[in-house]
Design an enzyme around this catalytic site. Sequence first.
Site, PDB file in Angstrom:
ATOM      1  N   LEU A  73      90.719 -37.509   5.595  1.00  0.00           N
ATOM      2  CA  LEU A  73      91.049 -38.159   6.870  1.00  0.00           C
ATOM      3  C   LEU A  73      92.472 -38.704   6.878  1.00  0.00           C
ATOM      4  O   LEU A  73      93.169 -38.624   7.904  1.00  0.00           O
ATOM      5  CB  LEU A  73      90.043 -39.263   7.187  1.00  0.00           C
ATOM      6  CG  LEU A  73      88.581 -38.807   7.278  1.00  0.00           C
ATOM      7  CD1 LEU A  73      87.678 -39.981   7.609  1.00  0.00           C
ATOM      8  CD2 LEU A  73      88.402 -37.678   8.266  1.00  0.00           C
ATOM      9  N   GLY A  74      92.930 -39.262   5.761  1.00  0.00           N
ATOM     10  CA  GLY A  74      94.312 -39.729   5.672  1.00  0.00           C
ATOM     11  C   GLY A  74      95.289 -38.585   5.890  1.00  0.00           C
ATOM     12  O   GLY A  74      96.302 -38.733   6.564  1.00  0.00           O
ATOM     13  N   TYR A 124      95.127 -46.445   7.821  1.00  0.00           N
ATOM     14  CA  TYR A 124      94.025 -47.228   7.277  1.00  0.00           C
ATOM     15  C   TYR A 124      92.743 -46.415   7.415  1.00  0.00           C
ATOM     16  O   TYR A 124      92.399 -45.979   8.518  1.00  0.00           O
ATOM     17  CB  TYR A 124      93.859 -48.539   8.043  1.00  0.00           C
ATOM     18  CG  TYR A 124      94.891 -49.604   7.763  1.00  0.00           C
ATOM     19  CD1 TYR A 124      95.947 -49.415   6.879  1.00  0.00           C
ATOM     20  CD2 TYR A 124      94.818 -50.838   8.393  1.00  0.00           C
ATOM     21  CE1 TYR A 124      96.882 -50.398   6.630  1.00  0.00           C
ATOM     22  CE2 TYR A 124      95.748 -51.844   8.146  1.00  0.00           C
ATOM     23  CZ  TYR A 124      96.769 -51.614   7.265  1.00  0.00           C
ATOM     24  OH  TYR A 124      97.689 -52.600   7.018  1.00  0.00           O
ATOM     25  N   TYR A 166     101.335 -40.302  -0.898  1.00  0.00           N
ATOM     26  CA  TYR A 166     102.563 -39.995  -0.158  1.00  0.00           C
ATOM     27  C   TYR A 166     103.498 -39.092  -0.962  1.00  0.00           C
ATOM     28  O   TYR A 166     104.158 -38.214  -0.390  1.00  0.00           O
ATOM     29  CB  TYR A 166     103.269 -41.275   0.273  1.00  0.00           C
ATOM     30  CG  TYR A 166     102.466 -42.049   1.295  1.00  0.00           C
ATOM     31  CD1 TYR A 166     102.089 -41.453   2.498  1.00  0.00           C
ATOM     32  CD2 TYR A 166     102.066 -43.352   1.071  1.00  0.00           C
ATOM     33  CE1 TYR A 166     101.328 -42.137   3.436  1.00  0.00           C
ATOM     34  CE2 TYR A 166     101.314 -44.051   2.001  1.00  0.00           C
ATOM     35  CZ  TYR A 166     100.943 -43.440   3.180  1.00  0.00           C
ATOM     36  OH  TYR A 166     100.202 -44.113   4.101  1.00  0.00           O
ATOM     37  N   ASN A 180     100.164 -50.576  -4.975  1.00  0.00           N
ATOM     38  CA  ASN A 180      99.185 -49.648  -4.406  1.00  0.00           C
ATOM     39  C   ASN A 180      99.501 -48.224  -4.887  1.00  0.00           C
ATOM     40  O   ASN A 180      99.994 -47.387  -4.138  1.00  0.00           O
ATOM     41  CB  ASN A 180      99.187 -49.729  -2.873  1.00  0.00           C
ATOM     42  CG  ASN A 180      98.031 -48.976  -2.248  1.00  0.00           C
ATOM     43  OD1 ASN A 180      97.327 -48.222  -2.913  1.00  0.00           O
ATOM     44  ND2 ASN A 180      97.849 -49.175  -0.956  1.00  0.00           N
TER      45      ASN A 180
END
Length: 173
Positions: free
Chosen positions: A107-108, A97, A142, A135
């Site tokens: 950041l992810g 998150y 991913y 999403n």
Amino acid sequence: MKVIIDRITTNQIKELMTISRETFTDTFGSANDPQNLTQYLDSAYSALQLRSELNNADSTFWSITVDGVWAGYLKLNIGQAQSENFGDAALEIERIYVRRRFKRQGLGTKLYQLALNQAEQLGKTRIILGVWEHNEPAQKFYQRLGFHQIGAHTFQLGTDAQTDYIMEKKLTN
């Protein structure tokens, strides 16, 4: 920009509740019934629930801060803490998150890299995660990291049964 990743402790429940509710609402709020959303937030991100998750030896939480401000967090599961039984060889990413104002800053990816390092340290051969069928930005994120869909399961948001795609990345040693 000074980025720090640290383990989250039970002393940070209030901050964890705030960022969990904020990021979940920002990501999923406009696409869901407000009553179902509130019901889910009150259940999944209550102090009692988060404390229980933090105290589970098979789960770890990691915060990421930018210049001293919480920008997001990561939740990892192994063993009995997994949302489904993915087996002993799997590390589950349950949550990456990131607050809206900190998105698109890498950041992810930094949190994912930490998950990858944890998987390697634990001798895991695959990383599993669930992502909501609607999403698409997360799915594409991913996929760029090498994940592919291997199944689906139901995610209950209040009274609304939704579909999460189960994605996997096999690791090489």
